[in-house]
Design a protein around this motif. Sequence first.
Motif, mmCIF file in Angstrom:
data_model
loop_
_atom_site.group_PDB
_atom_site.id
_atom_site.type_symbol
_atom_site.label_atom_id
_atom_site.label_comp_id
_atom_site.label_asym_id
_atom_site.label_seq_id
_atom_site.Cartn_x
_atom_site.Cartn_y
_atom_site.Cartn_z
ATOM 1 N N GLN A 53 11.266 99.969 31.626
ATOM 2 C CA GLN A 53 10.986 99.708 33.032
ATOM 3 C C GLN A 53 10.983 98.214 33.306
ATOM 4 N N THR A 54 11.206 97.887 34.557
ATOM 5 C CA THR A 54 11.112 96.500 35.009
ATOM 6 C C THR A 54 9.834 96.350 35.809
ATOM 7 N N THR A 55 9.054 95.336 35.466
ATOM 8 C CA THR A 55 7.796 95.071 36.160
ATOM 9 C C THR A 55 7.950 93.826 37.022
ATOM 10 N N ILE A 56 7.550 93.925 38.271
ATOM 11 C CA ILE A 56 7.595 92.796 39.199
ATOM 12 C C ILE A 56 6.155 92.382 39.498
ATOM 13 N N VAL A 57 5.846 91.116 39.240
ATOM 14 C CA VAL A 57 4.479 90.617 39.394
ATOM 15 C C VAL A 57 4.446 89.564 40.492
ATOM 16 N N SER A 58 3.480 89.685 41.389
ATOM 17 C CA SER A 58 3.292 88.696 42.446
ATOM 18 C C SER A 58 1.843 88.235 42.458
ATOM 19 N N ASP A 59 1.657 86.941 42.592
ATOM 20 C CA ASP A 59 0.313 86.379 42.705
ATOM 21 C C ASP A 59 0.330 85.303 43.781
ATOM 22 N N TYR A 60 -0.849 84.911 44.243
ATOM 23 C CA TYR A 60 -0.871 83.868 45.266
ATOM 24 C C TYR A 60 -2.063 82.944 45.057
ATOM 25 N N GLU A 61 -1.966 81.788 45.685
ATOM 26 C CA GLU A 61 -3.029 80.786 45.619
ATOM 27 C C GLU A 61 -3.206 80.183 47.012
ATOM 28 N N VAL A 62 -4.447 80.091 47.453
ATOM 29 C CA VAL A 62 -4.732 79.437 48.737
ATOM 30 C C VAL A 62 -4.757 77.933 48.493
ATOM 31 N N LEU A 63 -3.839 77.207 49.121
ATOM 32 C CA LEU A 63 -3.753 75.764 48.926
ATOM 33 C C LEU A 63 -4.637 75.009 49.916
ATOM 34 N N ASP A 64 -4.685 75.470 51.148
ATOM 35 C CA ASP A 64 -5.539 74.844 52.160
ATOM 36 C C ASP A 64 -5.777 75.851 53.267
ATOM 37 N N GLU A 65 -6.905 76.550 53.198
ATOM 38 C CA GLU A 65 -7.201 77.601 54.166
ATOM 39 C C GLU A 65 -7.516 77.029 55.541
ATOM 40 N N GLY A 66 -7.958 75.774 55.581
ATOM 41 C CA GLY A 66 -8.371 75.183 56.849
ATOM 42 C C GLY A 66 -7.293 74.371 57.541
ATOM 43 N N MET A 67 -6.064 74.350 56.989
ATOM 44 C CA MET A 67 -5.014 73.552 57.612
ATOM 45 C C MET A 67 -4.632 74.136 58.977
ATOM 46 N N LYS A 68 -4.689 73.316 60.003
ATOM 47 C CA LYS A 68 -4.343 73.733 61.355
ATOM 48 C C LYS A 68 -2.948 73.224 61.706
ATOM 49 N N LEU A 69 -2.183 74.083 62.411
ATOM 50 C CA LEU A 69 -0.814 73.702 62.734
ATOM 51 C C LEU A 69 -0.742 72.538 63.708
ATOM 52 N N ASP A 70 -1.802 72.353 64.528
ATOM 53 C CA ASP A 70 -1.756 71.235 65.474
ATOM 54 C C ASP A 70 -1.828 69.889 64.760
ATOM 55 N N ARG A 71 -2.187 69.911 63.455
ATOM 56 C CA ARG A 71 -2.158 68.665 62.676
ATOM 57 C C ARG A 71 -0.742 68.099 62.638
ATOM 58 N N LEU A 72 0.265 68.973 62.707
ATOM 59 C CA LEU A 72 1.655 68.533 62.605
ATOM 60 C C LEU A 72 2.154 67.859 63.878
ATOM 61 N N ASP A 73 1.357 67.904 64.959
ATOM 62 C CA ASP A 73 1.785 67.319 66.228
ATOM 63 C C ASP A 73 1.696 65.792 66.228
ATOM 64 N N SER A 74 0.887 65.234 65.333
ATOM 65 C CA SER A 74 0.778 63.767 65.259
ATOM 66 C C SER A 74 1.486 63.264 64.007
ATOM 67 N N ALA A 75 1.976 62.051 64.069
ATOM 68 C CA ALA A 75 2.708 61.477 62.936
ATOM 69 C C ALA A 75 1.813 61.342 61.709
ATOM 70 N N SER A 76 0.563 60.925 61.919
ATOM 71 C CA SER A 76 -0.350 60.743 60.786
ATOM 72 C C SER A 76 -0.721 62.093 60.158
ATOM 73 N N GLY A 77 -0.943 63.100 61.012
ATOM 74 C CA GLY A 77 -1.282 64.432 60.498
ATOM 75 C C GLY A 77 -0.137 65.044 59.724
ATOM 76 N N ALA A 78 1.092 64.895 60.237
ATOM 77 C CA ALA A 78 2.269 65.425 59.558
ATOM 78 C C ALA A 78 2.478 64.732 58.209
ATOM 79 N N LYS A 79 2.213 63.425 58.177
ATOM 80 C CA LYS A 79 2.372 62.677 56.926
ATOM 81 C C LYS A 79 1.371 63.159 55.875
ATOM 82 N N GLN A 80 0.127 63.410 56.285
ATOM 83 C CA GLN A 80 -0.889 63.927 55.357
ATOM 84 C C GLN A 80 -0.509 65.313 54.844
#
Length: 407
Positions: A185-212
């Motif tokens: 049989q072939t087994t397919i494994v998937s896992d995940y990691e939360v990198l930043d649960e608090g990241m807000k998309l509006d951070r990308l609206d400013s140049a400094s936020g997008a850079k961070q």
Amino acid sequence: MDGLVIGLDLCDAYAQINCGGKDKVWNLPTVICRKKNEDQWFAGEDAYGANLAGDGVIVDKLVSFARKNGTVAIGNTEYSGQELLQRFLKQVIALPGKEYRTERVNQMVITLPSVDSRTMDCLLYCADYLEIPRNRFHVISHSESFLYYVLSQKKEVWSSQVGLFDLSQNGLRYYEMKVQRGLRQTTIVSDYEVLDEGMKLDRLDSASGAKQADKLLCASGERLLAKKMFSSILLTGRGFDKPEWASDFMKLICRRRKVYGESNLFAKGAAYKAQDYLTEETSFPYVMICEGRLKATVSMEVLHDEKPTQLVIAASGDSWYEAKSTMEFILDRQNELVFQIQPVDSRKKAEVRIPLEGFPSRPNRTTRIQMKAGFVDERTMAIIIQDKGFGELYPASDAVIRREIAL
């Protein structure tokens, strides 16, 4: 179309609906609004519009609200989170229903960022409200819909490892898929990691936020992708609709790798799974190990036709929520039940023994027991063992054993 085949990515912030893996996707905020003094309901952007016009009361974060069993008063009526989620899903299903001119649901698969028993119970009650039979209604994790999406692509996309970066209103997550090919049989494994649960998309609206954010992605990418061979890297979520803001990250992941973008990946993965339920033979003949599926096989040695045989109670790759069974046995010189637990990632078997304490003492093969097995989560099996007696000669007693077994 004879009936709808729906994949629904359902989160607190948004809902995305796809039918049968086709290109069209409905995307709306997970909010609902009831018009003041009228039993008229609006969902998504229409709900925001009615609320801004002063015509209604709005409720958001419907998935969490239902899971917490919350209540809210609208006008003179109190509504539970469960009721509001039901009404929202009715509005959601009406969108493809209107497009394809049918209200019948052949199969529906809802995918969530994470799965838990309380939310899954709520959604099954929603299925009853929507009059969708439970054998046509399923709930899976984002980890699982990720697998179904990838496995529906050309094989060159997933010949080895696949990475997925998800940047949405839920925050930033990374998923990884591995293919383990065996002789049988072939087994397919998937896992995940939360990198930043608090990241807000509006951070990308400013140049400094997008850079961070670009810097965070680069650091994560260097750590997660180093010294690994990838068939492809996928990007999903609203944050990657226009990835120009993440120039350094894009340079990093595009280095000797194929990169694909799919903003509706989880909804389409759920739709591919829904479509597969309609086929006689699955298009995904693999053992899948991910959030929401068991990572171990649980079995017992029993006698069948006087020959020892291994009875599988639940197998690795089964959905823990749907892995429920009821079995009956006749005891043969036995005063305990013995369970073998075989993890998918280990050759070592664990053994769990449950003594039948408090059960009546009877002659051999005159005690019948019933065992109900289910799962609290993917790591915990719950069993109920009950004495059923043996006909009129040996009436059933009140003996019952309840145990939880860690896998």
